[in-house]
Design a protein around this motif. Structure first.
Motif, PDB file in Angstrom:
ATOM      1  N   ALA A  88      29.542  39.721  18.188  1.00 44.47           N
ATOM      2  CA  ALA A  88      30.458  40.037  19.151  1.00 44.47           C
ATOM      3  C   ALA A  88      31.386  41.230  18.989  1.00 44.47           C
ATOM      4  CB  ALA A  88      31.501  38.820  19.414  1.00 44.47           C
ATOM      5  N   VAL A  89      31.693  42.139  19.686  1.00 44.61           N
ATOM      6  CA  VAL A  89      32.417  43.325  19.612  1.00 44.61           C
ATOM      7  C   VAL A  89      33.852  42.938  19.431  1.00 44.61           C
ATOM      8  CG1 VAL A  89      32.876  45.621  20.753  1.00 44.61           C
ATOM      9  CG2 VAL A  89      30.815  44.652  20.888  1.00 44.61           C
ATOM     10  N   ASP A  90      34.548  43.397  18.284  1.00 42.20           N
ATOM     11  CA  ASP A  90      35.990  43.159  18.245  1.00 42.20           C
ATOM     12  C   ASP A  90      36.701  43.876  19.477  1.00 42.20           C
ATOM     13  OD1 ASP A  90      35.586  41.790  15.925  1.00 42.20           O
ATOM     14  OD2 ASP A  90      35.906  43.489  14.712  1.00 42.20           O
ATOM     15  N   ASN A  91      37.979  43.108  19.684  1.00 46.62           N
ATOM     16  CA  ASN A  91      38.988  43.623  20.899  1.00 46.62           C
ATOM     17  C   ASN A  91      39.696  44.586  19.767  1.00 46.62           C
ATOM     18  OD1 ASN A  91      40.498  43.938  23.035  1.00 46.62           O
ATOM     19  ND2 ASN A  91      41.593  41.913  22.496  1.00 46.62           N
ATOM     20  N   LYS A  92      39.510  46.072  20.035  1.00 47.09           N
ATOM     21  CA  LYS A  92      40.240  46.883  19.338  1.00 47.09           C
ATOM     22  C   LYS A  92      41.438  47.569  20.119  1.00 47.09           C
ATOM     23  CE  LYS A  92      36.196  47.970  16.776  1.00 47.09           C
ATOM     24  NZ  LYS A  92      35.340  49.109  16.176  1.00 47.09           N
ATOM     25  N   ASN A  93      41.950  47.138  21.115  1.00 42.07           N
ATOM     26  CA  ASN A  93      43.137  47.779  21.913  1.00 42.07           C
ATOM     27  C   ASN A  93      44.324  47.238  21.202  1.00 42.07           C
ATOM     28  OD1 ASN A  93      44.990  47.986  23.986  1.00 42.07           O
ATOM     29  ND2 ASN A  93      43.167  48.632  25.306  1.00 42.07           N
ATOM     30  N   ASN A  94      45.146  48.074  21.358  1.00 44.01           N
ATOM     31  CA  ASN A  94      46.624  47.692  20.833  1.00 44.01           C
ATOM     32  C   ASN A  94      47.468  46.923  21.290  1.00 44.01           C
ATOM     33  OD1 ASN A  94      46.038  49.555  18.556  1.00 44.01           O
ATOM     34  ND2 ASN A  94      46.862  51.220  19.761  1.00 44.01           N
ATOM     35  N   SER A  95      47.148  46.298  22.748  1.00 51.08           N
ATOM     36  CA  SER A  95      47.841  45.437  23.444  1.00 51.08           C
ATOM     37  C   SER A  95      47.263  44.241  23.723  1.00 51.08           C
ATOM     38  CB  SER A  95      48.568  46.261  24.613  1.00 51.08           C
ATOM     39  OG  SER A  95      47.351  46.666  25.545  1.00 51.08           O
ATOM     40  N   PRO A  96      47.169  43.290  22.978  1.00 48.67           N
ATOM     41  CA  PRO A  96      46.317  42.206  23.233  1.00 48.67           C
ATOM     42  C   PRO A  96      46.817  41.107  23.791  1.00 48.67           C
ATOM     43  CG  PRO A  96      46.901  42.095  20.846  1.00 48.67           C
ATOM     44  CD  PRO A  96      47.252  43.421  21.413  1.00 48.67           C
ATOM     45  N   GLU A  97      48.119  41.471  24.153  1.00 53.34           N
ATOM     46  CA  GLU A  97      49.070  40.512  24.882  1.00 53.34           C
ATOM     47  C   GLU A  97      49.146  40.716  26.326  1.00 53.34           C
ATOM     48  OE1 GLU A  97      49.686  37.511  23.746  1.00 53.34           O
ATOM     49  OE2 GLU A  97      48.724  37.961  21.907  1.00 53.34           O
ATOM     50  N   ALA A  98      48.822  41.986  26.510  1.00 56.87           N
ATOM     51  CA  ALA A  98      49.070  42.501  27.986  1.00 56.87           C
ATOM     52  C   ALA A  98      48.149  41.625  29.008  1.00 56.87           C
ATOM     53  CB  ALA A  98      48.224  43.874  28.094  1.00 56.87           C
ATOM     54  N   MET A  99      48.914  41.263  30.225  1.00 56.82           N
ATOM     55  CA  MET A  99      48.289  40.401  31.212  1.00 56.82           C
ATOM     56  C   MET A  99      47.104  40.833  32.124  1.00 56.82           C
ATOM     57  SD  MET A  99      49.718  37.552  30.342  1.00 56.82           S
ATOM     58  CE  MET A  99      49.004  36.504  31.743  1.00 56.82           C
ATOM     59  N   VAL A 100      46.295  40.387  32.276  1.00 60.46           N
ATOM     60  CA  VAL A 100      45.079  40.541  33.207  1.00 60.46           C
ATOM     61  C   VAL A 100      44.854  39.528  34.287  1.00 60.46           C
ATOM     62  CG1 VAL A 100      42.440  40.730  33.242  1.00 60.46           C
ATOM     63  CG2 VAL A 100      43.753  41.513  31.176  1.00 60.46           C
ATOM     64  N   ILE A 101      44.936  40.039  35.547  1.00 57.43           N
ATOM     65  CA  ILE A 101      44.926  39.223  36.682  1.00 57.43           C
ATOM     66  C   ILE A 101      43.545  39.455  37.471  1.00 57.43           C
ATOM     67  CG2 ILE A 101      45.980  38.470  38.771  1.00 57.43           C
ATOM     68  CD1 ILE A 101      48.672  39.279  37.773  1.00 57.43           C
ATOM     69  N   ILE A 102      42.781  38.497  37.541  1.00 58.85           N
ATOM     70  CA  ILE A 102      41.588  38.478  38.517  1.00 58.85           C
ATOM     71  C   ILE A 102      41.757  37.812  39.653  1.00 58.85           C
ATOM     72  CG2 ILE A 102      39.089  38.275  38.138  1.00 58.85           C
ATOM     73  CD1 ILE A 102      39.208  38.180  35.329  1.00 58.85           C
ATOM     74  N   ALA A 103      41.743  38.681  40.697  1.00 55.99           N
ATOM     75  CA  ALA A 103      41.703  38.036  42.099  1.00 55.99           C
ATOM     76  C   ALA A 103      40.528  38.067  42.820  1.00 55.99           C
ATOM     77  CB  ALA A 103      42.703  38.747  42.704  1.00 55.99           C
ATOM     78  N   GLY A 104      40.216  37.468  44.003  1.00 54.48           N
ATOM     79  CA  GLY A 104      39.246  37.511  44.729  1.00 54.48           C
ATOM     80  C   GLY A 104      38.127  36.602  44.646  1.00 54.48           C
ATOM     81  N   GLY A 105      38.524  35.221  44.649  1.00 58.29           N
ATOM     82  CA  GLY A 105      37.756  34.402  44.392  1.00 58.29           C
ATOM     83  C   GLY A 105      36.614  33.986  45.759  1.00 58.29           C
ATOM     84  N   TRP A 106      36.331  32.589  45.667  1.00 55.21           N
ATOM     85  CA  TRP A 106      35.110  32.520  46.631  1.00 55.21           C
ATOM     86  C   TRP A 106      35.710  32.081  47.751  1.00 55.21           C
ATOM     87  CZ3 TRP A 106      30.429  34.196  45.545  1.00 55.21           C
ATOM     88  CH2 TRP A 106      29.858  34.484  44.438  1.00 55.21           C
ATOM     89  N   GLU A 107      36.935  31.323  47.798  1.00 58.87           N
ATOM     90  CA  GLU A 107      37.602  30.640  49.060  1.00 58.87           C
ATOM     91  C   GLU A 107      37.697  31.775  50.173  1.00 58.87           C
ATOM     92  OE1 GLU A 107      40.763  32.623  46.574  1.00 58.87           O
ATOM     93  OE2 GLU A 107      39.242  31.253  46.037  1.00 58.87           O
ATOM     94  N   ALA A 108      37.436  31.304  51.315  1.00 54.68           N
ATOM     95  CA  ALA A 108      37.784  31.985  52.592  1.00 54.68           C
ATOM     96  C   ALA A 108      39.312  32.547  52.550  1.00 54.68           C
ATOM     97  CB  ALA A 108      37.438  31.344  53.781  1.00 54.68           C
TER      98      ALA A 108
END
Length: 83
Positions: A60-80
């Motif tokens: 596995a590749v290490d997470n080398k970013n300085n902001s591991p606690e930054a929030m990520v939001i993934i939208a766009g699900g399967w629902e209509a």
């Protein structure tokens, strides 16, 4: 919608295939991949999960970013969505 930290997303994409992640969380696998790319999170390369399935050694590749606690939001699900 899927909301988590960069570190959580990194751990998630290295724990199971993106198609499975998408199915479990009700989002599209392309959106998970786009979120990883947008937030500079390394993803497993093609063939990674086949190697795992056949017992081969994978790294596995290490997470080398300085902001591991930054929030990520993934939208766009399967629902209509309403028009």
């Amino acid at each position: 919608m899927l909301k988590m930290t960069r570190l959580e997303l990194h751990r998630l994409v290295w724990s199971k295939p993106m198609v499975e992640i998408a199915r479990l969380h009700g989002v599209r696998d392309q959106h998970v991949a786009q979120a990883c790319d947008a937030h500079d999170i390394a993803r497993p390369r093609a063939g990674h999960w086949q190697r795992v399935q056949h017992g081969k050694t994978v790294e596995a590749v290490d997470n080398k970013n300085n902001s591991p606690e930054a929030m990520v939001i993934i939208a766009g699900g399967w629902e209509a969505r309403p028009a």
